[in-house]
Design a protein around this motif. Structure first.
Motif, short mmCIF file in Angstrom:
data_model
loop_
_atom_site.label_atom_id
_atom_site.label_comp_id
_atom_site.label_asym_id
_atom_site.label_seq_id
_atom_site.Cartn_x
_atom_site.Cartn_y
_atom_site.Cartn_z
N GLU A 206 -2.81 -17.56 12.02
CA GLU A 206 -3.32 -16.34 12.65
C GLU A 206 -2.46 -15.93 13.85
O GLU A 206 -2.23 -14.75 14.09
CB GLU A 206 -4.77 -16.53 13.07
CG GLU A 206 -5.75 -16.65 11.90
CD GLU A 206 -7.18 -16.74 12.35
OE1 GLU A 206 -7.41 -17.05 13.54
OE2 GLU A 206 -8.08 -16.48 11.52
N GLY A 207 -1.98 -16.94 14.59
CA GLY A 207 -1.15 -16.64 15.75
C GLY A 207 0.13 -15.92 15.39
O GLY A 207 0.62 -15.07 16.15
N ASP A 208 0.68 -16.22 14.21
CA ASP A 208 1.90 -15.55 13.77
C ASP A 208 1.64 -14.06 13.51
O ASP A 208 2.49 -13.22 13.80
CB ASP A 208 2.43 -16.21 12.49
CG ASP A 208 2.76 -17.68 12.70
OD1 ASP A 208 3.49 -17.98 13.66
OD2 ASP A 208 2.28 -18.50 11.90
N ILE A 209 0.48 -13.77 12.97
CA ILE A 209 0.11 -12.37 12.72
C ILE A 209 -0.06 -11.64 14.05
O ILE A 209 0.41 -10.50 14.21
CB ILE A 209 -1.19 -12.30 11.90
CG1 ILE A 209 -0.98 -12.97 10.53
CG2 ILE A 209 -1.65 -10.86 11.73
CD1 ILE A 209 -2.25 -13.08 9.70
N GLU A 210 -0.70 -12.30 15.01
CA GLU A 210 -0.91 -11.67 16.33
C GLU A 210 0.42 -11.44 17.04
O GLU A 210 0.61 -10.41 17.70
CB GLU A 210 -1.83 -12.54 17.17
CG GLU A 210 -3.27 -12.55 16.68
CD GLU A 210 -4.15 -13.44 17.52
OE1 GLU A 210 -5.28 -13.02 17.83
OE2 GLU A 210 -3.72 -14.55 17.88
N ARG A 211 1.34 -12.40 16.89
CA ARG A 211 2.64 -12.25 17.56
C ARG A 211 3.45 -11.10 16.97
O ARG A 211 4.35 -10.58 17.63
CB ARG A 211 3.43 -13.56 17.47
CG ARG A 211 3.02 -14.59 18.52
CD ARG A 211 3.95 -15.79 18.53
NE ARG A 211 3.74 -16.66 17.39
CZ ARG A 211 2.80 -17.61 17.34
NH1 ARG A 211 2.00 -17.79 18.37
NH2 ARG A 211 2.68 -18.37 16.27
N GLY B 216 2.11 -8.37 16.48
CA GLY B 216 1.49 -7.19 17.08
C GLY B 216 0.33 -6.61 16.31
O GLY B 216 -0.07 -5.46 16.56
N PHE B 217 -0.26 -7.39 15.38
CA PHE B 217 -1.35 -6.87 14.55
C PHE B 217 -2.68 -7.50 14.92
O PHE B 217 -2.75 -8.66 15.32
CB PHE B 217 -1.05 -7.14 13.06
CG PHE B 217 0.21 -6.51 12.57
CD1 PHE B 217 0.40 -5.13 12.63
CD2 PHE B 217 1.24 -7.29 12.06
CE1 PHE B 217 1.57 -4.55 12.19
CE2 PHE B 217 2.42 -6.73 11.62
CZ PHE B 217 2.59 -5.34 11.69
N ASP B 218 -3.73 -6.71 14.76
CA ASP B 218 -5.08 -7.19 15.01
C ASP B 218 -5.57 -7.98 13.79
O ASP B 218 -5.51 -7.50 12.65
CB ASP B 218 -6.02 -6.00 15.26
CG ASP B 218 -7.45 -6.43 15.44
OD1 ASP B 218 -7.77 -7.05 16.48
OD2 ASP B 218 -8.27 -6.15 14.52
N LEU B 219 -6.06 -9.19 14.04
CA LEU B 219 -6.45 -10.08 12.94
C LEU B 219 -7.54 -9.49 12.06
O LEU B 219 -7.46 -9.53 10.82
CB LEU B 219 -6.92 -11.43 13.49
CG LEU B 219 -5.84 -12.34 14.07
CD1 LEU B 219 -6.47 -13.59 14.67
CD2 LEU B 219 -4.85 -12.73 12.99
N SER B 220 -8.57 -8.94 12.65
CA SER B 220 -9.68 -8.42 11.86
C SER B 220 -9.25 -7.21 11.04
O SER B 220 -9.68 -7.05 9.88
CB SER B 220 -10.86 -8.05 12.78
OG SER B 220 -10.48 -7.05 13.72
#
Length: 361
Positions: free
Chosen positions: A101-106, A108-112
């Motif tokens: 999940e941290g890779d997705i956030e890095r 610049g995207f919102d997880l939900s």
């Protein structure tokens, strides 16, 4: 309608002429290449027996196919959502990377938001899609006799504990707990409707289920207990024969299964499963039909429970049982698979006028 798509021949003709009317409405999965395409794809056309058609991209991915690089069937979804486009491109660049999940956030995207977008477009999350790509490689390495560490590396896991957890979630047994001298062998079975797991002894098939069946881990745990923990990975004569028969089934050549089966159930349940195997391919029966056939006309609910307890999917065709009103009713592998299986089996009907409503055999 019971079936959303036209029949196989109609869709195959649409593929040959690259009919734009089906663009975005139907996709072809090609078993000989492992890819799925739009029906307008300019690539060389596959043989009809190597084609399976689905109505959504998600079904193609769930069945284990990767997107064609010529017709780009994922492109409309990617164009509609920049996050999907970026993540799919990143996954193609690093297919062995353990995404978190941290890779997705890095990125610049919102997880939900990403989770909702992928579930809406593909029926699975981005992390589930990435995990599916990697675990099969590790499973097959171990099944071929490779060490657990080799399977871990082939699956792209840097951490042994992470590989153990993912493997445990997949089949209910950690790789380190697999028996070196097994009585039962688990094997990975790819099909056009999704990857399955087969568990067999050297003489009989004990289980055949789709990996996403909710009851799978419970079923595997019971088998492991019955084998006193002696369960491992590997191929056997029954599992190899099963793969051949499944290949013939999905290619439309034969609906006959001769792989020896081991039943794990009561005498009543075994009678129900025997009745299921007498339903001809392309036909359906109700629970009450089965109850009458086994001589227990008042045991309709018990028949339904036995039907749901079947752990040898397709070979014991519980998908051929529908509600008295003609509805699909429940199916452990998912109603969409039940619908597709019934659609596939229509080609096995001996004639259009054969619509018997009673079990024969």
């Amino acid at each position: 309608m019971l079936f959303d798509l036209p029949d196989h021949n109609t869709l195959y003709q649409a593929l040959l002429v690259r009919d734009t009317a089906y663009d975005g409405q139907a996709y072809v999965c090609v078993s000989s290449t492992g890819v799925f395409c739009r029906l307008t794809c300019p690539a060389r056309k596959p043989k009809p027996e190597n084609c399976t058609f689905f109505g959504t991209v998600g079904e193609c991915i769930d069945a284990g196919y990767r997107a064609c690089k010529r017709c780009h069937p994922l492109q409309p979804m990617a164009m509609a959502d920049p996050a999907i486009a970026a993540l799919l491109a990143a996954l193609d660049e690093r297919p062995d990377f353990r995404w978190r999940e941290g890779d997705i956030e890095r990125m610049g995207f919102d997880l939900s938001t990403v989770r909702r977008s992928f579930k809406r477009q593909f029926g699975m999350t981005f992390l589930e899609m990435a995990r599916q790509r990697r675990l099969r490689d590790g499973f097959e390495t171990i099944a071929d006799g490779g060490a657990v560490i080799a399977g871990q590396l082939d699956a792209g896991f840097e951490s042994a504990s992470a590989f153990r957890a993912a493997f445990l979630k997949l089949i209910g047994t950690a790789p380190g707990n697999l028996s070196a001298d097994p009585l039962l062998f688990a094997d990975w079975v790819p099909t056009p409707l999704g990857d399955m797991i087969a568990v067999s002894s050297r003489s009989q098939l004990h289980l055949l289920e789709f990996f996403d069946r909710k009851a799978l881990r419970t079923e595997l745990r019971r088998l492991a207990q019955s084998a006193k923990g002696h369960i491992g990975l590997g191929r056997t004569d029954p599992s190899e024969r099963l793969k051949t028969e499944l290949g013939m089934f999905f290619k439309g050549r034969s609906a006959e299964f001769q792989t020896p089966l081991a039943y794990h159930g009561s005498e009543f349940a075994r009678a129900v499963w025997t009745a299921l195997r007498h339903i001809p391919a392309g036909q359906t029966r109700s629970y009450s039909d089965i109850a009458v056939w086994i001589g227990r006309p008042n045991a309709v609910r018990a028949v339904a429970r036995a039907n749901g307890a079947n752990q040898i999917a397709l070979v014991i065709p519980c998908h051929r049982v529908i509600g008295a009103d003609g509805s699909l009713t429940g199916y452990g592998g998912g109603l969409w698979r039940k619908q597709k299986l019934l659609e596939i089996e229509r080609q096995y009907l001996p004639s259009k006028k054969d619509h018997s409503t009673h079990v024969t055999g």
